[in-house]
Motif scaffolding. Sequence first.
Motif, PDB file in Angstrom:
ATOM      1  N   GLY A  97      57.902  60.518   2.667  1.00  0.00           N
ATOM      2  CA  GLY A  97      57.925  60.092   1.268  1.00  0.00           C
ATOM      3  C   GLY A  97      57.223  58.759   1.059  1.00  0.00           C
ATOM      4  O   GLY A  97      56.462  58.595   0.092  1.00  0.00           O
ATOM      5  N   LEU A  98      57.453  57.806   1.941  1.00  0.00           N
ATOM      6  CA  LEU A  98      56.782  56.503   1.838  1.00  0.00           C
ATOM      7  C   LEU A  98      55.270  56.640   1.990  1.00  0.00           C
ATOM      8  O   LEU A  98      54.503  56.046   1.236  1.00  0.00           O
ATOM      9  N   PHE A  99      54.850  57.446   2.960  1.00  0.00           N
ATOM     10  CA  PHE A  99      53.420  57.636   3.170  1.00  0.00           C
ATOM     11  C   PHE A  99      52.794  58.333   1.964  1.00  0.00           C
ATOM     12  O   PHE A  99      51.692  57.973   1.526  1.00  0.00           O
ATOM     13  N   THR A 100      53.506  59.282   1.388  1.00  0.00           N
ATOM     14  CA  THR A 100      53.019  59.973   0.197  1.00  0.00           C
ATOM     15  C   THR A 100      52.898  59.012  -0.976  1.00  0.00           C
ATOM     16  O   THR A 100      51.919  59.073  -1.740  1.00  0.00           O
ATOM     17  N   VAL A 150      49.494  58.222  -3.059  1.00  0.00           N
ATOM     18  CA  VAL A 150      49.465  58.329  -4.522  1.00  0.00           C
ATOM     19  C   VAL A 150      49.074  56.996  -5.149  1.00  0.00           C
ATOM     20  O   VAL A 150      48.298  56.952  -6.111  1.00  0.00           O
ATOM     21  N   GLY A 151      49.576  55.908  -4.590  1.00  0.00           N
ATOM     22  CA  GLY A 151      49.213  54.588  -5.110  1.00  0.00           C
ATOM     23  C   GLY A 151      47.731  54.301  -4.982  1.00  0.00           C
ATOM     24  O   GLY A 151      47.113  53.746  -5.889  1.00  0.00           O
ATOM     25  N   LEU A 152      47.140  54.707  -3.856  1.00  0.00           N
ATOM     26  CA  LEU A 152      45.691  54.511  -3.700  1.00  0.00           C
ATOM     27  C   LEU A 152      44.893  55.414  -4.619  1.00  0.00           C
ATOM     28  O   LEU A 152      43.845  55.025  -5.132  1.00  0.00           O
ATOM     29  N   SER A 153      45.391  56.613  -4.865  1.00  0.00           N
ATOM     30  CA  SER A 153      44.654  57.522  -5.747  1.00  0.00           C
ATOM     31  C   SER A 153      44.784  57.114  -7.212  1.00  0.00           C
ATOM     32  O   SER A 153      43.901  57.396  -8.020  1.00  0.00           O
ATOM     33  N   ALA A 170      50.696  50.402  -2.622  1.00  0.00           N
ATOM     34  CA  ALA A 170      50.294  51.367  -1.598  1.00  0.00           C
ATOM     35  C   ALA A 170      50.282  50.716  -0.220  1.00  0.00           C
ATOM     36  O   ALA A 170      50.775  51.302   0.756  1.00  0.00           O
ATOM     37  N   TYR A 171      49.743  49.531  -0.132  1.00  0.00           N
ATOM     38  CA  TYR A 171      49.704  48.832   1.153  1.00  0.00           C
ATOM     39  C   TYR A 171      51.110  48.479   1.632  1.00  0.00           C
ATOM     40  O   TYR A 171      51.378  48.494   2.830  1.00  0.00           O
ATOM     41  N   ALA A 172      52.008  48.179   0.707  1.00  0.00           N
ATOM     42  CA  ALA A 172      53.393  47.892   1.080  1.00  0.00           C
ATOM     43  C   ALA A 172      54.059  49.147   1.664  1.00  0.00           C
ATOM     44  O   ALA A 172      54.798  49.058   2.652  1.00  0.00           O
ATOM     45  N   CYS A 173      53.782  50.307   1.065  1.00  0.00           N
ATOM     46  CA  CYS A 173      54.324  51.556   1.601  1.00  0.00           C
ATOM     47  C   CYS A 173      53.786  51.828   2.996  1.00  0.00           C
ATOM     48  O   CYS A 173      54.532  52.230   3.903  1.00  0.00           O
ATOM     49  N   PHE A 174      52.486  51.617   3.201  1.00  0.00           N
ATOM     50  CA  PHE A 174      51.894  51.824   4.523  1.00  0.00           C
ATOM     51  C   PHE A 174      52.465  50.831   5.543  1.00  0.00           C
ATOM     52  O   PHE A 174      52.691  51.184   6.695  1.00  0.00           O
ATOM     53  N   ALA A 204      58.405  51.049  10.548  1.00  0.00           N
ATOM     54  CA  ALA A 204      59.377  52.038  11.007  1.00  0.00           C
ATOM     55  C   ALA A 204      58.915  52.702  12.304  1.00  0.00           C
ATOM     56  O   ALA A 204      59.712  52.922  13.220  1.00  0.00           O
ATOM     57  N   VAL A 205      57.636  53.010  12.396  1.00  0.00           N
ATOM     58  CA  VAL A 205      57.099  53.602  13.625  1.00  0.00           C
ATOM     59  C   VAL A 205      57.180  52.607  14.778  1.00  0.00           C
ATOM     60  O   VAL A 205      57.579  52.955  15.898  1.00  0.00           O
ATOM     61  N   ALA A 206      56.834  51.351  14.512  1.00  0.00           N
ATOM     62  CA  ALA A 206      56.913  50.321  15.558  1.00  0.00           C
ATOM     63  C   ALA A 206      58.361  50.131  16.020  1.00  0.00           C
ATOM     64  O   ALA A 206      58.613  49.973  17.219  1.00  0.00           O
TER      65      ALA A 206
END
Length: 73
Positions: free
Chosen positions: A24-27, A31-34, A53-57, A63-65
Motif C-alpha cells: 500500500g505504501l509503495f502504491t 500514485v503520488g509520482l503519477s 511520494a518520496y516519503a512513502c518510498f 521497513a525493508v532495512a
Amino acid sequence: MKIDWAALGSVFGVSLVATVALVGLFTLGIVGLSKQEQAASGGGSAVLARTGAYACFALCAAAVAYGIYLIVV
C-alpha cells in the motif's frame, strides 16, 4: 514434534499485515509520482505530491532495512 499453531498463526497474521502495508505504501508513492503532472497543470503543488511520494518510498525502504536488520542480528 509439536507445532505451536498459535505462534504460527501470529507470524502469518503479522507478515500478512506487513506485506499489505508495504504494498500500500509503495502504491501510494507511485500514485503520488503519477499525480505530480496533474497537480502542476491543475494549479496544485507538484512539490507536495513529489515529497509525499518520496516519503512513502523512504518508509518502504526503512521497513525493508529493518526487516533485514532483524534477520541479520
